[in-house]
Design a protein around this motif. Structure first.
Motif, PDB file in Angstrom:
ATOM      1  N   PRO A   1       0.815  -1.211   0.000  1.00 52.11           N
ATOM      2  CA  PRO A   1       0.000   0.000   0.000  1.00 52.11           C
ATOM      3  C   PRO A   1       0.852   1.266   0.000  1.00 52.11           C
ATOM      4  O   PRO A   1       2.010   1.239   0.403  1.00 52.11           O
ATOM      5  CB  PRO A   1      -0.778  -0.129   1.315  1.00 52.11           C
ATOM      6  CG  PRO A   1       0.107  -0.945   2.201  1.00 52.11           C
ATOM      7  CD  PRO A   1       0.835  -1.891   1.294  1.00 52.11           C
ATOM      8  N   GLY A   2       0.232   2.372  -0.431  1.00 51.98           N
ATOM      9  CA  GLY A   2       0.931   3.653  -0.435  1.00 51.98           C
ATOM     10  C   GLY A   2       0.278   4.597   0.557  1.00 51.98           C
ATOM     11  O   GLY A   2      -0.926   4.509   0.813  1.00 51.98           O
ATOM     12  N   PHE A   3       1.099   5.477   1.125  1.00 57.56           N
ATOM     13  CA  PHE A   3       0.574   6.420   2.123  1.00 57.56           C
ATOM     14  C   PHE A   3       1.057   7.835   1.839  1.00 57.56           C
ATOM     15  O   PHE A   3       2.101   8.036   1.205  1.00 57.56           O
ATOM     16  CB  PHE A   3       1.059   6.057   3.533  1.00 57.56           C
ATOM     17  CG  PHE A   3       0.766   4.646   3.930  1.00 57.56           C
ATOM     18  CD1 PHE A   3      -0.520   4.266   4.300  1.00 57.56           C
ATOM     19  CD2 PHE A   3       1.782   3.691   3.935  1.00 57.56           C
ATOM     20  CE1 PHE A   3      -0.795   2.957   4.679  1.00 57.56           C
ATOM     21  CE2 PHE A   3       1.516   2.378   4.305  1.00 57.56           C
ATOM     22  CZ  PHE A   3       0.224   2.009   4.676  1.00 57.56           C
ATOM     23  N   GLU A   4       0.292   8.766   2.375  1.00 53.79           N
ATOM     24  CA  GLU A   4       0.741  10.152   2.457  1.00 53.79           C
ATOM     25  C   GLU A   4       0.884  10.467   3.923  1.00 53.79           C
ATOM     26  O   GLU A   4      -0.103  10.383   4.662  1.00 53.79           O
ATOM     27  CB  GLU A   4      -0.300  11.110   1.870  1.00 53.79           C
ATOM     28  CG  GLU A   4      -0.410  11.104   0.370  1.00 53.79           C
ATOM     29  CD  GLU A   4       0.700  11.875  -0.321  1.00 53.79           C
ATOM     30  OE1 GLU A   4       1.637  12.349   0.353  1.00 53.79           O
ATOM     31  OE2 GLU A   4       0.617  11.991  -1.553  1.00 53.79           O
ATOM     32  N   LEU A   5       2.082  10.781   4.346  1.00 47.33           N
ATOM     33  CA  LEU A   5       2.254  11.196   5.721  1.00 47.33           C
ATOM     34  C   LEU A   5       2.241  12.719   5.761  1.00 47.33           C
ATOM     35  O   LEU A   5       3.045  13.368   5.111  1.00 47.33           O
ATOM     36  CB  LEU A   5       3.573  10.642   6.263  1.00 47.33           C
ATOM     37  CG  LEU A   5       3.760  10.722   7.780  1.00 47.33           C
ATOM     38  CD1 LEU A   5       4.629   9.558   8.237  1.00 47.33           C
ATOM     39  CD2 LEU A   5       4.393  12.021   8.198  1.00 47.33           C
ATOM     40  N   ASP A   6       1.287  13.268   6.488  1.00 46.95           N
ATOM     41  CA  ASP A   6       1.167  14.724   6.594  1.00 46.95           C
ATOM     42  C   ASP A   6       1.604  15.162   7.987  1.00 46.95           C
ATOM     43  O   ASP A   6       1.445  14.415   8.950  1.00 46.95           O
ATOM     44  CB  ASP A   6      -0.295  15.168   6.428  1.00 46.95           C
ATOM     45  CG  ASP A   6      -0.867  14.792   5.074  1.00 46.95           C
ATOM     46  OD1 ASP A   6      -0.089  14.457   4.167  1.00 46.95           O
ATOM     47  OD2 ASP A   6      -2.103  14.835   4.937  1.00 46.95           O
ATOM     48  N   ILE A   7       2.134  16.376   8.089  1.00 51.92           N
ATOM     49  CA  ILE A   7       2.351  16.936   9.423  1.00 51.92           C
ATOM     50  C   ILE A   7       1.509  18.201   9.555  1.00 51.92           C
ATOM     51  O   ILE A   7       1.231  18.886   8.558  1.00 51.92           O
ATOM     52  CB  ILE A   7       3.834  17.263   9.724  1.00 51.92           C
ATOM     53  CG1 ILE A   7       4.342  18.399   8.838  1.00 51.92           C
ATOM     54  CG2 ILE A   7       4.713  16.039   9.554  1.00 51.92           C
ATOM     55  CD1 ILE A   7       5.635  18.983   9.361  1.00 51.92           C
ATOM     56  N   LYS A   8       1.120  18.493  10.775  1.00 49.73           N
ATOM     57  CA  LYS A   8       0.340  19.712  11.001  1.00 49.73           C
ATOM     58  C   LYS A   8       1.236  20.908  10.667  1.00 49.73           C
ATOM     59  O   LYS A   8       2.396  20.953  11.074  1.00 49.73           O
ATOM     60  CB  LYS A   8      -0.143  19.791  12.447  1.00 49.73           C
ATOM     61  CG  LYS A   8      -1.118  20.941  12.660  1.00 49.73           C
ATOM     62  CD  LYS A   8      -1.720  20.946  14.039  1.00 49.73           C
ATOM     63  CE  LYS A   8      -3.025  20.158  14.087  1.00 49.73           C
ATOM     64  NZ  LYS A   8      -3.574  20.130  15.466  1.00 49.73           N
ATOM     65  N   CYS A   9       0.696  21.831   9.896  1.00 53.42           N
ATOM     66  CA  CYS A   9       1.489  22.966   9.407  1.00 53.42           C
ATOM     67  C   CYS A   9       2.098  23.741  10.578  1.00 53.42           C
ATOM     68  O   CYS A   9       1.385  24.208  11.468  1.00 53.42           O
ATOM     69  CB  CYS A   9       0.618  23.887   8.558  1.00 53.42           C
ATOM     70  SG  CYS A   9       1.542  25.258   7.863  1.00 53.42           S
ATOM     71  N   LEU A  10       3.422  23.872  10.545  1.00 49.17           N
ATOM     72  CA  LEU A  10       4.103  24.561  11.638  1.00 49.17           C
ATOM     73  C   LEU A  10       4.166  26.065  11.418  1.00 49.17           C
ATOM     74  O   LEU A  10       4.586  26.816  12.274  1.00 49.17           O
ATOM     75  CB  LEU A  10       5.532  24.015  11.793  1.00 49.17           C
ATOM     76  CG  LEU A  10       5.648  22.539  12.179  1.00 49.17           C
ATOM     77  CD1 LEU A  10       7.101  22.102  12.170  1.00 49.17           C
ATOM     78  CD2 LEU A  10       5.034  22.299  13.547  1.00 49.17           C
ATOM     79  N   ILE A  11       3.726  26.495  10.226  1.00 50.44           N
ATOM     80  CA  ILE A  11       3.737  27.928   9.943  1.00 50.44           C
ATOM     81  C   ILE A  11       2.511  28.575  10.576  1.00 50.44           C
ATOM     82  O   ILE A  11       2.600  29.625  11.199  1.00 50.44           O
ATOM     83  CB  ILE A  11       3.767  28.168   8.418  1.00 50.44           C
ATOM     84  CG1 ILE A  11       4.993  27.458   7.859  1.00 50.44           C
ATOM     85  CG2 ILE A  11       3.667  29.645   8.077  1.00 50.44           C
ATOM     86  CD1 ILE A  11       5.851  28.187   6.926  1.00 50.44           C
ATOM     87  N   CYS A  12       1.377  27.935  10.398  1.00 52.42           N
ATOM     88  CA  CYS A  12       0.131  28.524  10.919  1.00 52.42           C
ATOM     89  C   CYS A  12      -0.430  27.702  12.072  1.00 52.42           C
ATOM     90  O   CYS A  12      -1.532  27.977  12.544  1.00 52.42           O
ATOM     91  CB  CYS A  12      -0.896  28.621   9.795  1.00 52.42           C
ATOM     92  SG  CYS A  12      -1.298  27.001   9.096  1.00 52.42           S
ATOM     93  N   GLN A  13       0.313  26.716  12.545  1.00 52.14           N
ATOM     94  CA  GLN A  13      -0.149  25.828  13.620  1.00 52.14           C
ATOM     95  C   GLN A  13      -1.488  25.182  13.282  1.00 52.14           C
ATOM     96  O   GLN A  13      -2.318  24.963  14.155  1.00 52.14           O
ATOM     97  CB  GLN A  13      -0.279  26.581  14.966  1.00 52.14           C
ATOM     98  CG  GLN A  13       0.957  27.361  15.387  1.00 52.14           C
ATOM     99  CD  GLN A  13       2.183  26.468  15.534  1.00 52.14           C
ATOM    100  OE1 GLN A  13       2.068  25.270  15.802  1.00 52.14           O
ATOM    101  NE2 GLN A  13       3.360  27.017  15.327  1.00 52.14           N
TER     102      GLN A  13
END
Ligand code: PHE
Length: 360
Positions: free
Chosen positions: A273-285
């Motif tokens: 399977p394929g995934f997209e790992l996202d992080i919460k934007c650290l610019i705008c929190q």
């Protein structure tokens, strides 16, 4: 003036009167373009074998009064010519000097001290800082660092990565093709997966950082040239839990703080399977800004389990070996870490921008 013509002139010279010679000289003096020409003219008319000497020599047998008169005439003209050449030489010297000054113009007000010297003053580019750090993190976990070429063929960029010709997935990445339609600028560092499998027999694990190229419209979060860091690990019994472990270790090392992450299914032909790992934007929190396209989350780490077809293309038996792969977007990571809100700054080459970054 060629040799033969000056010879002809010379033959005719004793027919010319001093006055005619003087006129001729004045005309030629008007045409002088540089000092070499002026000196040349001087030696032709005033030199030992010049026309005036010829005239004086030819006076041997004439009456003394005539000799005297013509001799005086000659000397007067010669004096005038001498003076004229002298003035002309000075004038030409000034002219040549001014021209040289104009051509070899130097702006002495330019700042020439404190020249920016890479490491010494401007420091490393933020992408280099982050890239080196991530390489170190992976080296400490036993990964190798591989490189790959910018110019690739269809096989390494697509076919060996389970993207056969005419597959719609080719349109996912707008490609810069060369006119031969066989070569391209790599659209992702996944090409290094293919090179890695050519070079190594499993088990292996490596990362491969570098520039990638896509024919895209640019805006605050898109560039035509950007940076990725590919990773691949192949061994017996590799599963999604290995992938998650390495990705978590990576992110906690990079950000030195807790970052919120989320995993979504993602489609890439070379992982399953394929995934997209996202992080919460650290610019705008997470509030939403131009970098995260108002989503509050930033796509950072596409990844997945290596597709069996990719292993097969790399001459690895998928029933024996498994692997994971990821393609970290370095520019976005740099932007998150240093709170940069426009990706175009990264390639603008402005030293005022670059000199702001220090390694953590
Ligand atoms: N090569 C993919 C891209 O550039 C990213 C990727 C790499 C996805 C490895 C999965 C595994 O879009």
């Amino acid at each position: 003036m060629s040799d033969s013509s000056s010879h002809n002139n010379h033959n005719n010279d004793h027919h010319k009167t001093p006055h005619e010679l003087f006129d001729e000289f004045l005309n030629k003096a008007k045409e002088l373009k540089n000092r070499a020409e002026a000196l040349d003219l001087k030696s032709k008319y005033l030199g030992k074998n010049g026309p005036f000497s010829t005239i004086l020599k030819s006076l041997k047998d004439v009456a003394i009064e005539v000799k005297k008169e013509i001799g005086q005439q000659c000397n007067t003209y010669k004096d005038q010519m001498e003076l004229l050449i002298k003035e002309k030489l000075e004038e030409l010297e000034m002219y040549e000097m001014n021209r040289a000054l104009e051509e070899k113009w130097i702006d002495i007000t330019l700042r020439n001290s404190n020249r920016e010297m890479g490491l010494n003053s401007a420091g490393l580019h933020p992408v280099s800082i982050v890239q080196r750090e991530i390489e170190d993190i992976f080296i400490s976990m036993g990964f190798e660092v591989l490189d790959g070429p910018y110019i690739e063929d269809d096989h390494h960029n697509f076919t060996a990565l389970n993207v056969p010709a005419d597959h719609p997935a080719r349109d996912m990445q707008d490609t810069f093709w060369f006119p031969d339609k066989k070569h391209l600028l790599r659209t992702h560092t996944s090409t290094i997966q293919v090179h890695g499998m050519e070079m190594h027999k499993p088990p292996f694990k490596f990362v491969g950082p570098g520039k990638v190229f896509r024919c895209e419209r640019t805006d605050a979060s898109h560039e035509m040239v950007f940076h990725q860091l590919e990773g691949m690990m192949v061994d017996k019994g590799i599963s999604v839990s290995h992938l998650i472990y390495f990705m978590k270790t990576l992110l906690s090392e990079i950000f030195r703080r807790d970052v919120d992450v989320r995993l979504r299914p993602g489609f890439f032909p070379f992982v399953e399977p394929g995934f997209e790992l996202d992080i919460k934007c650290l610019i705008c929190q997470g509030k939403g800004c131009s970098v995260c396209k108002k989503l509050g989350w930033v796509e950072l780490l596409p990844c997945g389990m290596v597709h069996p077809n990719v292993l097969r293309a790399g001459k690895i038996d998928p029933s024996e070996y498994q692997g994971f792969a990821f393609g970290l977007g370095l520019d976005r990571l740099v932007m998150m870490r240093y709170v940069i809100d426009d990706i175009r700054l990264i390639h603008a080459g402005d030293l005022r921008f670059i000199s702001q970054f220090k390694a953590y």
